[in-house]
Design a protein around this motif. Sequence first.
Motif, PDB file in Angstrom:
ATOM      1  N   ALA A  51       0.813  -1.215   0.000  1.00  0.00           N
ATOM      2  CA  ALA A  51       0.000   0.000   0.000  1.00  0.00           C
ATOM      3  C   ALA A  51       0.847   1.267   0.000  1.00  0.00           C
ATOM      4  O   ALA A  51       0.306   2.370  -0.074  1.00  0.00           O
ATOM      5  CB  ALA A  51      -0.921   0.010   1.220  1.00  0.00           C
ATOM      6  N   LEU A  71       0.214   4.081  -2.565  1.00  0.00           N
ATOM      7  CA  LEU A  71      -1.139   4.599  -2.775  1.00  0.00           C
ATOM      8  C   LEU A  71      -1.183   6.081  -2.410  1.00  0.00           C
ATOM      9  O   LEU A  71      -0.507   6.520  -1.474  1.00  0.00           O
ATOM     10  CB  LEU A  71      -2.139   3.813  -1.933  1.00  0.00           C
ATOM     11  CG  LEU A  71      -2.269   2.323  -2.275  1.00  0.00           C
ATOM     12  CD1 LEU A  71      -3.197   1.624  -1.289  1.00  0.00           C
ATOM     13  CD2 LEU A  71      -2.774   2.138  -3.702  1.00  0.00           C
ATOM     14  N   GLU A 106      -8.834   3.176  -0.083  1.00  0.00           N
ATOM     15  CA  GLU A 106      -7.666   2.602  -0.757  1.00  0.00           C
ATOM     16  C   GLU A 106      -7.384   1.179  -0.284  1.00  0.00           C
ATOM     17  O   GLU A 106      -7.105   0.283  -1.097  1.00  0.00           O
ATOM     18  CB  GLU A 106      -6.442   3.484  -0.526  1.00  0.00           C
ATOM     19  CG  GLU A 106      -6.454   4.791  -1.288  1.00  0.00           C
ATOM     20  CD  GLU A 106      -5.243   5.665  -0.993  1.00  0.00           C
ATOM     21  OE1 GLU A 106      -5.035   6.641  -1.730  1.00  0.00           O
ATOM     22  OE2 GLU A 106      -4.501   5.369  -0.029  1.00  0.00           O
ATOM     23  N   LEU A 107      -7.459   0.955   1.022  1.00  0.00           N
ATOM     24  CA  LEU A 107      -7.160  -0.373   1.548  1.00  0.00           C
ATOM     25  C   LEU A 107      -8.243  -1.376   1.185  1.00  0.00           C
ATOM     26  O   LEU A 107      -7.939  -2.544   0.893  1.00  0.00           O
ATOM     27  CB  LEU A 107      -6.969  -0.299   3.066  1.00  0.00           C
ATOM     28  CG  LEU A 107      -5.722   0.459   3.520  1.00  0.00           C
ATOM     29  CD1 LEU A 107      -5.661   0.526   5.048  1.00  0.00           C
ATOM     30  CD2 LEU A 107      -4.445  -0.174   2.969  1.00  0.00           C
ATOM     31  N   LEU A 124      -7.533  -2.248  -2.363  1.00  0.00           N
ATOM     32  CA  LEU A 124      -6.337  -3.084  -2.482  1.00  0.00           C
ATOM     33  C   LEU A 124      -6.654  -4.526  -2.098  1.00  0.00           C
ATOM     34  O   LEU A 124      -6.266  -5.470  -2.809  1.00  0.00           O
ATOM     35  CB  LEU A 124      -5.237  -2.522  -1.584  1.00  0.00           C
ATOM     36  CG  LEU A 124      -3.872  -3.207  -1.677  1.00  0.00           C
ATOM     37  CD1 LEU A 124      -3.253  -3.015  -3.053  1.00  0.00           C
ATOM     38  CD2 LEU A 124      -2.929  -2.648  -0.590  1.00  0.00           C
TER      39      LEU A 124
END
Length: 262
Positions: free
Chosen positions: A175, A178, A199-200, A203
């Motif tokens: 990550a 990002l 974002e996580l 992902l």
Amino acid sequence: MTKIIRNYGYLGTQADGDKRFEITLNQWVAGYTVGILLLDVHYPLLPGNVVNASTYTFPVRHMWVPGANQARMHAGDNTLLPALIASARQLETEGCRVICGACGYFGHFQRAVADVMDVPVYLSSVVQVPWISVGLRQGQKIGVLCADGHNLTRDLFTACGVNQADYERCVIASAGQLPEFSAFMERRGSFDNAKVRAELIALASGLVQENPDIGAILLECSDMPPYAAAIQAAVNLPVFDFITLINFVHQAVAQKPYYGFM
């Protein structure tokens, strides 16, 4: 090395309290079961983060390791080892019954620190890989979300007790690059929490879509546990992180008696 006097157990009955007690020389505090080693960071430490004391339902003792910054820790700079050991021993002297880390890359030093301590040491969330693996079907994989894929090396897994077969079951996604999560890496001092969460989730979801044989997720990074529930809801899989580890080891060293049931 200072002789450590363990005062395991609780004063649950009068008989427990009616005895002579001793204490380790230079112990000035008490009641902390888990000691957590820290490195120098610069970003908000939200509830759920390993370094936020409100994350826990039991007392933890945080201690910064002098000289430990992200660059040195992520790379496994071996010159940090003396300071790591000294800090771990101080936590032990202060009554901590188990030592953990506040960064997955403390795993570089897992074996070396554990070998010189008298209390158990679990410095990285990565130490959970063998335990996760044994509960999955043969052929299932472990999705690992980390902050710095370059430094999540095979040697770190080895230091954390992960054999070759279990290492090969791990599918790693980083990550660190990002747009918003990179605030943790770049010491920007702030971040947008909603963007980091999104974002996580993306992902983890992408990792599972690309690898449908993933049976569990491990969050290597100590900054990811605040988003564990959201990730779990998105991928519908077990999610392990630093907090599952710390809760587990706390229970092991702070068992409470069940009076009346013999």
